[in-house]
Design a protein around this motif. Structure first.
Motif, PDB file in Angstrom:
ATOM      1  N   LEU A  30       1.672  -2.506  -9.706  1.00  0.00           N
ATOM      2  CA  LEU A  30       1.258  -2.053  -8.380  1.00  0.00           C
ATOM      3  C   LEU A  30       0.108  -2.898  -7.842  1.00  0.00           C
ATOM      4  O   LEU A  30       0.030  -3.164  -6.638  1.00  0.00           O
ATOM      5  CB  LEU A  30       0.850  -0.580  -8.439  1.00  0.00           C
ATOM      6  N   THR A  31      -0.778  -3.309  -8.728  1.00  0.00           N
ATOM      7  CA  THR A  31      -1.892  -4.151  -8.288  1.00  0.00           C
ATOM      8  C   THR A  31      -1.403  -5.548  -7.912  1.00  0.00           C
ATOM      9  O   THR A  31      -1.907  -6.151  -6.962  1.00  0.00           O
ATOM     10  CB  THR A  31      -2.944  -4.245  -9.398  1.00  0.00           C
ATOM     11  N   TYR A  81       0.829  -1.205   0.000  1.00  0.00           N
ATOM     12  CA  TYR A  81       0.000   0.000   0.000  1.00  0.00           C
ATOM     13  C   TYR A  81       0.861   1.252   0.000  1.00  0.00           C
ATOM     14  O   TYR A  81       0.576   2.230  -0.706  1.00  0.00           O
ATOM     15  CB  TYR A  81      -0.927   0.002   1.219  1.00  0.00           C
ATOM     16  N   LEU A  82       1.915   1.250   0.813  1.00  0.00           N
ATOM     17  CA  LEU A  82       2.811   2.402   0.872  1.00  0.00           C
ATOM     18  C   LEU A  82       3.500   2.615  -0.480  1.00  0.00           C
ATOM     19  O   LEU A  82       3.597   3.757  -0.968  1.00  0.00           O
ATOM     20  CB  LEU A  82       3.852   2.187   1.971  1.00  0.00           C
ATOM     21  N   THR A  83       3.942   1.510  -1.099  1.00  0.00           N
ATOM     22  CA  THR A  83       4.555   1.607  -2.433  1.00  0.00           C
ATOM     23  C   THR A  83       3.563   2.148  -3.447  1.00  0.00           C
ATOM     24  O   THR A  83       3.921   2.969  -4.311  1.00  0.00           O
ATOM     25  CB  THR A  83       5.061   0.222  -2.869  1.00  0.00           C
ATOM     26  N   ASN A  84       2.325   1.712  -3.355  1.00  0.00           N
ATOM     27  CA  ASN A  84       1.293   2.211  -4.275  1.00  0.00           C
ATOM     28  C   ASN A  84       1.113   3.709  -4.138  1.00  0.00           C
ATOM     29  O   ASN A  84       1.088   4.435  -5.150  1.00  0.00           O
ATOM     30  CB  ASN A  84      -0.035   1.491  -3.998  1.00  0.00           C
ATOM     31  N   MET A  85       0.966   4.165  -2.908  1.00  0.00           N
ATOM     32  CA  MET A  85       0.714   5.589  -2.690  1.00  0.00           C
ATOM     33  C   MET A  85       1.888   6.440  -3.166  1.00  0.00           C
ATOM     34  O   MET A  85       1.694   7.438  -3.890  1.00  0.00           O
ATOM     35  CB  MET A  85       0.446   5.834  -1.199  1.00  0.00           C
ATOM     36  N   VAL A  86       3.087   6.039  -2.806  1.00  0.00           N
ATOM     37  CA  VAL A  86       4.269   6.807  -3.211  1.00  0.00           C
ATOM     38  C   VAL A  86       4.426   6.786  -4.724  1.00  0.00           C
ATOM     39  O   VAL A  86       4.724   7.811  -5.353  1.00  0.00           O
ATOM     40  CB  VAL A  86       5.528   6.241  -2.515  1.00  0.00           C
ATOM     41  N   SER A  87       4.214   5.629  -5.345  1.00  0.00           N
ATOM     42  CA  SER A  87       4.384   5.511  -6.797  1.00  0.00           C
ATOM     43  C   SER A  87       3.364   6.341  -7.549  1.00  0.00           C
ATOM     44  O   SER A  87       3.698   7.009  -8.541  1.00  0.00           O
ATOM     45  CB  SER A  87       4.278   4.039  -7.214  1.00  0.00           C
ATOM     46  N   ILE A  88       2.105   6.311  -7.100  1.00  0.00           N
ATOM     47  CA  ILE A  88       1.068   7.087  -7.792  1.00  0.00           C
ATOM     48  C   ILE A  88       1.343   8.579  -7.676  1.00  0.00           C
ATOM     49  O   ILE A  88       1.230   9.331  -8.660  1.00  0.00           O
ATOM     50  CB  ILE A  88      -0.318   6.711  -7.225  1.00  0.00           C
ATOM     51  N   ILE A  89       1.718   9.034  -6.476  1.00  0.00           N
ATOM     52  CA  ILE A  89       2.051  10.450  -6.300  1.00  0.00           C
ATOM     53  C   ILE A  89       3.237  10.825  -7.179  1.00  0.00           C
ATOM     54  O   ILE A  89       3.253  11.887  -7.823  1.00  0.00           O
ATOM     55  CB  ILE A  89       2.337  10.751  -4.816  1.00  0.00           C
ATOM     56  N   PHE A  90       4.228   9.952  -7.231  1.00  0.00           N
ATOM     57  CA  PHE A  90       5.412  10.224  -8.051  1.00  0.00           C
ATOM     58  C   PHE A  90       5.047  10.318  -9.534  1.00  0.00           C
ATOM     59  O   PHE A  90       5.513  11.219 -10.245  1.00  0.00           O
ATOM     60  CB  PHE A  90       6.453   9.133  -7.830  1.00  0.00           C
TER      61      PHE A  90
END
Length: 1021
Positions: free
Chosen positions: A624-625, A550-559
C-alpha cells in the motif's frame, strides 16, 4: 607474461591482427585528443605502475580471441603466489593500498570459454581503469567477439541496455573522482563486482558538502562531578566493572576532542596525522553512497537492433535522455545492478583472523554468552552508524527500565499469593455450605451448576485482582512517563558524545534524493505530457495522481480491520459452540473443565491467527505504501510505519480488547438472552469476573508471539534462507579445481549475506511488546518480567543478526528515533485510560468498594458474593431454552442465580436493573475520571520536573561553543598579526629600496655600517 607470448612460433601475424583489431574497432573515438585523454584516465586509475604495464588488456583479449592458451608452466607460476593475499582478500584493490569503500554487483552472461581469460586477467592485475568506458569492445570476462565466419548469435537488447547504462554510470563515477576496479572472476557464476575507492580529495570534498563533524586538534576537559556524587559514581564503576565490555573508550572519559564541520580551507584545524584513519570505514561508505545516489545515468542507448522494435525503443530512450535520470536507487530497481553495499571489516571468527571492529563486536556484544554485559554503543555507532546505534541504545534503556517494573510486578504477584487465603469473596465461593445454584451457561445442553465448582478460578483471579494492582497501574503509568524522559536525556547525551548537537533533520532532507519508483512515475507522467505537446518542466506527482492509491489504501485498511473483527467473531462462535458440545459429554471431568478448555484452545487459535496476519499485514502495508509512491525514503518509511503499526495494533489487541471490555457485557439475562445469528448465545464471564481470562489471554499471546517470532522468524527463517541461497549458488557455480581452491573474496562472502531491510520490523516488535507491558498491566503484573527476559535475548539476537547474518548497512545519521517516539508517547497516554477502564469495569475492585462502604453490615466483605448475584425463577425460561436434564444436580431447582444487578422475580419490576447497578456504575465512572486525571497530572509533573537536557550536557555544549569561538578568534588574530607583519615588511622594503639601489649616499647611515634592524630584515627578505 609478455615473454611467454613471444616464445610461441608464428605468432607475430596474429599479434599484428590483434593489434589491428584494437587500433580499429576497440580504439577510443574522437581522434588523437580523445585517445590522449583516455590514456591519461588509464594512467590515473590503473592499479599497476607505468613500467609494469607491458601488455594492454585489449591485446590480451585479442590473443585470447584467436585461440592462444598459456603454457602449463605459466599457469603454475601465476598460481605460486596468491595475489589475493596482497589485497587482503577483497578489502583492498589489487595494489594492496587503496581500500574498497563500496561494492556494486551485477549479473552478466559469459560464455564458458572466457573463464580462462578472466582468471588470467585477475592474476595479471589488469586494472578496471586500464580501458576506456566508452569503448565498444567486450569487457573483461564478458566473452570474446566471434570470428567473422561464425553465425551471429541472437541479440539481447535488454542486456545490452543494462550494460550500456553500467558503462555510462561507471564513467560518470570516474568523472566524480571515484576509483573503480572490476572483478568478474569469482566463485559465483555469472556475477560481477565493481570495487569503488574514494581518494582523499573526494573524501574531503564530500565531507565538506555533507557538513560532517570531524575531530580537530583541540581537546578540552569534561566537567566532572564532585563531592558525594563523584564517590557514588566511582563506587558504581567498580561494582559494574565485570559487566562492562572490554572495548576502548567505553569508560567515562575526562577529555573530549572538539569537533567541527569539515572544511578544506581549514584543514590545519583538524588532526590529519593519520589520513588513512581520519575517515573511518563507516564515513567512507556513507560518502560513496551519497555520490552513488547523486550520480546519474541519463543516456540508456542501444548499440544494435533493427526494425520497428528498435525504432520504438530508440524513441522511448531519446525521451528518457531528456527527462530521465538513473541514480543508484533507480539502477537497482531496474535490475541494472543486483546489489550495492559497503563491506564488513573482515571475518568475525576463525583461525588467524586479523583483529577488526566486526570481530570485537562479535566477541563483546553479539554473543549470547555476554548477555550480562553492557552494550558497547559507541562501537556500534562507529561501525553501523547513528541510526542503528540509537536503536540499540533505546533497546538497552528500555530493557534497563524494565528491571524496576519487573521487581514491582513480582511483589504485586507475591502479595496476591500471600493474601489468597484471606480473600473473603473467594472463600465464600469455595465454601460448600453456601450451596449456591447457578443458571445454565448455554441453552438445552447445559444444566445447572454449583458456584463452588469455580473455586479454583476465583482463587486464581485474586492473584491479579487485588488492591495492589491499582497501585501497580499507577506505578506503570508513572514508569512509562519516566522511561520517556530518561530516554530523552540519554538521547541528548548520545547526541553530545556523537557530535550531533548541531545536526538538524533539515540538513538531511536537503540530501534526501527521490526514490526510484517516484522518478519512474514522474518520467511516465512527463512522457504522457510530451505526447500531448504539453510543458514538461518541473513535473511532479500531485494528490490527483495519488488519489487512486489513497482510495485503495483507505478501502484496504478498512477491509483488513473488518477481517480482523470477523476472525475474532469467528473465535467467539467457536468458543460458544465448543462449550455447548463439551457440555453434552458424558465425562464429568470434561464437563467440569469446559471453561478452561475453551479458553485455552481459543487463545491458541488467536495466537496462530495473529502471527500469520502479522506477516500478511506487513506485506500489505508495504504494498500500500509503494502504490502511494512517496517521494523520499523518509516519507516512505513514515507512511509504512503508520500503516503497519495500525494494522498490527488492531490485529494483536482486538482479542484482548474483546475479553477486557465486551465479554459478559451484552449477555442479557436468563429468559431474555442476546443471540448471535439467532442461535449462538453470548458468552458470560466466570463468577470471579473476566480478569482471570484476560490474564490468560494476555500471557499466552504475549509469550507465544515472543517465543515464536524470536525462535522461528528471527532465527530459523534467516538460516533457512541462507541455506537455500548457499545451495542455489553451489549449483550455479562451476566445479573447476582452480575455482574450488580459491579463497572467496570479502565482497563475495558479503554478497551471500541477507540484505539489510531497515529497522522497522525490529522497532515494531518492541513497540507491540511495550503495548502489552503498559496497556493491560493491571490484569497481568508479570508482563514486565517476561518482557525483560525476552529483551535480554532480543538484544543479543539482533546484535548477532547485524554482525553475522546481514550485509553491512549504509550508515545513516540521525539524532533521535523518529516517529517511534511519538508512537511510544501515544501508547503511554492510552495505557492510562485503558488501565483505568480495566480496573473499573473488568475487575471487581469498584463493586467491592461500593459494597464495603454502602451495603456491608459489619464493615467486612462477608456477603459480597450473594450481593452481586441476582435470582431467576426457572419457570420463566423461554420455550426450548430450559435444560434438558433439570435434575442433573440430584434435586429440582426452582430458583437459580446469575451475576448481575437486577430485581428478584418476586419484585413488582422483576428482572429490571436495580438501584445497586446504577450506584456501582456511577462509582466506576467516577473512578475512571479521577484515576485518569490524577495519573495524567502525575505523568505531566514527572515530565516537567525532569529536564529534557541534562544540566552537565547543556554546560558542555555551551563550553564547546565558547571554545570554538575562541579557536576561530585566535586564528583570526594570528592571521591579522601575520598580515600586519607582512605589510610592515613591505613598507620597510619600500623605504629601503631608494637607499640600497638608487642613491646610497642619500641614506643617513650610508657612510657607516647599516642599522642592525635593517640588516636583519634585509636578510629575511
Amino acid at each position: 607474461m609478455e615473454d611467454t607470448v613471444m616464445e610461441e612460433p608464428g605468432l607475430d601475424p596474429l599479434l599484428a591482427e590483434a593489434a589491428g583489431a584494437v587500433d580499429g574497432e576497440g580504439a577510443p573515438p574522437g581522434g588523437p585528443r580523445a585517445q590522449a585523454a583516455t590514456m591519461r584516465v588509464n594512467e590515473k586509475y590503473s592499479t599497476l605502475p607505468a613500467e609494469d604495464r607491458s601488455v594492454h588488456i585489449i591485446n590480451i583479449c585479442a590473443i585470447e580471441d584467436i585461440g592462444y592458451l598459456p603454457s602449463e608452466g605459466t599457469l603454475l607460476n601465476s598460481l605460486s603466489v596468491d595475489p589475493d593475499a596482497k589485497c587482503r582478500y577483497g578489502l583492498y584493490f589489487r595494489d594492496g593500498r587503496r581500500k574498497v569503500d563500496y561494492i556494486l554487483v551485477y549479473h552478466h552472461k559469459r560464455p564458458s570459454g572466457s573463464r580462462t581469460l578472466a582468471r588470467r586477467v585477475q592474476h595479471g592485475d589488469t586494472p578496471f581503469g586500464a580501458r576506456s568506458l566508452k569503448q565498444d569492445h567486450p569487457l573483461p570476462g564478458k566473452g570474446a567477439p566471434l570470428d567473422a565466419g561464425s553465425a551471429e548469435p541472437p541479440m539481447d537488447y535488454h542486456e545490452d541496455d543494462k550494460r550500456f547504462r553500467r558503462e555510462e554510470y561507471e564513467g560518470n563515477l570516474l568523472e566524480a573522482g571515484l576509483e573503480l576496479e572490476r572483478d568478474e572472476d569469482t566463485k559465483i557464476h555469472g556475477v560481477g563486482f565493481v570495487k569503488i575507492h574514494a581518494p582523499w580529495n573526494v573524501l574531503c570534498r564530500e565531507a565538506e558538502f555533507l557538513k560532517l563533524k570531524m575531530p580537530t586538534k583541540k581537546m578540552y576537559h569534561i566537567n566532572e562531578t564532585r563531592g558525594l556524587l563523584k564517590k557514588i559514581s566511582s563506587v558504581l564503576q567498580k561494582i559494574t566493572e565485570p559487566i562492562q565490555p572490554k572495548v576502548a573508550g567505553h569508560r567515562p572519559q575526562t577529555m573530549k576532542i572538539l569537533s567541527y564541520p569539515f572544511s578544506r580551507e581549514k584543514q590545519h584545524l583538524f588532526d590529519l596525522s593519520d589520513k588513512d584513519s581520519f575517515f573511518d570505514s563507516k564515513t567512507r561508505s556513507t560518502i560513496v553512497y551519497e555520490i552513488l545516489k547523486r550520480t546519474t545515468c541519463t543516456k540508456a542507448k542501444y548499440s544494435m537492433g533493427q526494425g520497428e522494435g528498435r525504432k520504438k525503443d530508440s524513441a522511448l530512450l531519446s525521451k528518457r535522455r531528456k527527462c530521465g535520470k538513473y541514480g543508484i536507487t533507480s539502477l537497482l530497481a531496474n535490475g541494472v545492478y543486483a546489489a550495492a553495499y559497503p563491506l564488513h571489516d573482515g571475518d568475525y571468527e576463525g583461525e588467524n583472523v586479523e583483529f577488526n571492529d566486526r570481530k570485537l563486536l562479535y566477541e563483546e556484544w553479539a554473543r549470547y554468552g555476554v548477555f550480562y554485559k553492557y552494550q558497547p554503543i559507541d562501537l556500534v555507532r562507529k561501525y553501523f552508524g547513528e541510526k542503528i546505534g540509537l536503536y540499540f541504545a533505546w533497546l538497552g534503556v528500555y530493557t534497563q527500565m524494565l528491571i524496576p517494573a519487573s521487581v514491582v510486578g513480582i511483589i504485586v504477584f507475591l502479595y496476591g499469593c500471600a493474601t489468597m487465603d484471606e480473600n473473603i469473596p473467594s472463600m465464600e465461593m469455595c465454601d460448600q455450605r453456601y450451596n449456591i445454584t447457578m443458571c445454565p451457561l448455554c441453552d438445552k445442553t447445559c444444566s445447572y451448576w454449583k458456584m463452588s465448582s469455580a473455586c479454583a478460578t476465583a482463587r486464581a483471579s485474586h492473584l491479579f485482582d487485588n488492591p495492589a494492582t491499582v497501585f501497580f497501574s499507577v506505578f506503570m503509568a508513572l514508569w512509562a512517563a519516566t522511561f520517556m524522559e530518561h530516554w530523552k536525556r540519554k538521547q541528548m547525551r548520545l547526541n553530545y558524545r556523537w557530535d550531533l548537537t548541531g545536526f538538524e533533520e533539515e540538513e538531511e532532507a536537503v540530501k534526501d534524493h527521490p526514490r526510484a519508483e517516484y522518478e519512474a512515475r514522474v518520467l511516465e507522467k512527463s512522457l504522457k505530457k510530451e505526447s500531448k505537446n504539453k510543458e514538461t518542466d518541473k513535473v511532479k506527482l500531485t494528490w490527483r495522481d495519488r488519489f487512486p492509491a489513497y482510495l485503495t489504501n483507505m478501502v484496504s485498511i478498512i477491509f483488513m480491520i473488518a477481517v480482523t473483527f470477523a476472525i475474532v467473531l469467528g473465535v467467539i462462535i467457536y468458543r460458544i459452540s465448543t462449550a455447548a458440545a463439551l457440555a453434552m459429554n458424558s465425562s464429568p471431568s470434561v464437563r467440569s473443565n469446559i471453561r478452561v478448555t475453551v479458553t485455552a484452545t481459543a487463545v491458541i487459535i488467536n495466537l496462530v491467527v495473529i502471527i500469520l496476519l502479522d506477516e500478511v499485514y506487513g506485506c500489505i502495508a508495504r504494498w500500500l505504501t509503494k502504490i502511494e509512491v512517496p517521494k523520499t525514503e523518509k516519507s516512505f518509511e513514515e507512511r509504512l510505519i503508520f500503516k503497519a503499526f495500525l494494522l498490527k495494533f488492531v490485529n494483536s489487541y482486538t482479542p484482548i480488547f474483546y475479553v477486557a471490555f465486551f465479554k459478559g457485557r451484552f449477555v442479557g439475562r436468563p429468559g431474555d438472552y442476546v443471540y448471535i445469528f439467532r442461535s449462538f448465545r453470548m458468552e458470560e464471564c466466570a463468577p470471579g469476573g473476566c480478569l482471570m481470562e484476560l490474564c490468560i489471554q494476555l500471557s499466552i499471546i504475549m509469550l507465544g508471539k515472543q517465543l515464536i517470532q524470536n525462535n522461528l522468524f528471527e532465527i530459523g527463517i534467516p538460516k533457512m534462507k541462507k541455506f537455500i541461497r548457499y545451495l542455489r549458488l553451489k549449483r550455479q557455480s562451476p566445479t573447476h579445481h582452480e575455482e574450488s581452491v580459491k579463497r572467496r573474496q570479502r565482497y563475495e562472502v558479503d554478497y551471500n549475506l541477507e540484505p539489510f531491510a531497515g529497522l522497522t520490523p525490529e522497532y515494531m516488535e518492541m513497540i507491540i511488546q511495550f503495548g502489552f507491558v503498559t496497556l493491560f498491566v493491571a490484569s497481568f503484573p508479570l508482563a514486565p518480567l517476561f518482557a525483560l527476559l525476552n529483551n535480554i535475548i532480543e538484544i543479543r539476537l539482533d546484535a548477532k543478526k547485524f554482525v553475522t547474518e546481514l550485509r553491512r548497512p549504509v550508515a545513516v545519521r540521525a539524532k533521535d528515533i523518529g516517529i517511534w517516539y511519538n508512537i511510544l508517547r501515544g501508547i503511554g497516554k492510552l495505557a492510562v485510560i485503558i488501565n483505568a477502564f480495566v480496573i473499573s469495569f473488568t475487575s471487581d475492585f469498584i463493586p467491592r468498594l461500593v459494597y464495603l462502604y454502602l451495603y456491608s453490615k459489619d464493615g467486612t466483605m462477608h456477603g459480597f458474593v450473594n450481593h452481586t448475584l441476582s435470582s431467576f425463577n426457572v419457570s420463566d425460561f423461554q420455550d426450548g431454552t430450559a435444560p434438558n436434564d433439570p435434575l442433573d444436580l440430584g434435586y429440582e431447582v426452582r430458583i437459580c442465580r446469575y451475576k448481575d444487578y437486577r430485581e428478584p422475580p418476586w419484585s413488582e419490576n422483576k428482572y429490571d436493573i436495580s438501584k445497586d447497578f446504577w450506584a456501582v456504575l456511577a462509582a466506576r465512572l467516577a473512578f475512571v475520571i479521577v484515576f485518569q486525571n490524577l495519573v495524567m497530572f502525575m505523568s505531566d509533573f514527572v515530565d516537567w520536573v525532569i529536564p529534557d537536557i541534562p544540566k552537565d550536557i547543556s554546560q558542555q555544549i555551551h563550553k564547546e561553543k565558547v571554545l570554538m569561538v575562541e579557536l576561530f578568534m585566535r586564528e583570526e588574530q594570528d592571521k591579522q598579526q601575520l598580515l600586519d607583519t607582512w605589510r610592515m615588511e613591505k613598507e620597510r622594503q619600500k623605504d629601503e629600496a631608494p637607499c640600497n639601489h638608487h642613491n646610497p649616499t642619500a641614506c643617513p647611515d650610508s657612510l657607516g655600517s647599516p642599522a642592525p634592524s635593517q640588516a636583519y630584515h634585509g636578510g629575511v627578505l
